[in-house]
Enzyme design. Structure first.
Site, PDB file in Angstrom:
ATOM      1  N   ASP A  12      -4.539  65.758  24.677  1.00 36.00           N
ATOM      2  CA  ASP A  12      -3.722  65.617  25.865  1.00 36.00           C
ATOM      3  C   ASP A  12      -2.439  64.902  25.445  1.00 36.00           C
ATOM      4  OD1 ASP A  12      -3.093  65.329  28.754  1.00 36.00           O
ATOM      5  OD2 ASP A  12      -3.471  63.209  28.346  1.00 36.00           O
ATOM      6  N   ASP A  14       0.452  63.174  28.010  1.00 34.51           N
ATOM      7  CA  ASP A  14       0.894  62.038  28.805  1.00 34.51           C
ATOM      8  C   ASP A  14      -0.252  61.064  29.018  1.00 34.51           C
ATOM      9  OD1 ASP A  14       3.109  60.863  29.859  1.00 34.51           O
ATOM     10  OD2 ASP A  14       3.091  61.941  31.752  1.00 34.51           O
TER      11      ASP A  14
END
Length: 212
Positions: A12, A14
């Protein structure tokens, strides 16, 4: 220490690799005031999800596209405060021959800008909001990343920071490592392993090594 063998690592972005939380929260508060929405309620389950999916929780379907574009524009208007999270740059530089990809709820332009400001390199495979029909916690993004890397999802490690992303990685059949950079460990218990941040993750032959 525990060593996790894998064929690829799916990150991932952010909250896992890049910290843009202050910018995102400021934009969301401006946006929420414009649309008559409680900002704290909106933000309570926004992290790790596609903007359009979260907006759809609050507005009628015929308003989602315009409202999403407005929030995206507010977020894009500034880049101050965006940084790489601890351990990120060193880990990515040390992965060598271990394939890795990005799977994010951001759109392509947001990804380009935020990784550029933070100094995080973009790999050949980066799955963004536009690439999948459904966002996290749906596993579509992680399944597509594994497919493009040519590996079985069950042979992948997913690295996440949010409950929606952890659920997506588990649904894809991957082993999930969660970092507590945006959520407390108690909300990430569906992950297979939890570490404070990526300074606790090191490359190892054929996988990653965690210091727990």
């Amino acid at each position: 220490m525990v060593t996790l063998p894998c064929a690829a690592v799916l990150f991932d972005v952010d909250g896992t690799l890049v910290d843009s939380t202050p910018l995102v929260e400021r934009a969301a508060r401006v946006w929420a005031a414009e649309y008559g929405i409680d900002a704290d309620e909106f933000l309570s389950d926004a992290h790790g999800r596609r903007t359009s999916d979260r907006v759809a929780d609050f507005l009628a379907a015929d308003r989602v596209r315009e409202a999403t574009a407005r929030l995206d524009a507010l977020e894009a208007s500034r880049t101050d405060g965006i940084t790489a999270l601890p351990g990120v740059l060193a880990l990515l530089a040390a992965l060598d021959d271990l394939p890795w990809a990005l799977v994010t709820s951001m759109d392509k332009e947001q990804l380009r800008v935020r990784t550029g400001v933070a100094g995080v390199p973009l790999p050949p495979v980066a799955i963004t909001a536009e690439d999948v029909p459904r966002g996290k916690p749906d596993p579509s993004g992680y399944l597509l990343a594994a497919e493009r890397l040519g590996v079985d999802p069950s042979a992948c490690l997913v690295v996440e920071d949010a409950p929606a992303g952890v659920a997506a990685g588990r649904a894809a059949g991957a082993t999930v490592v969660a970092v507590t950079t945006s959520h407390p460990a108690g909300s990430l218990t569906a992950a297979d392993h939890i570490v404070p941040d990526l300074t606790h993750v090191l490359p190892a032959p054929g996988g990653l090594r965690l210091t727990l």
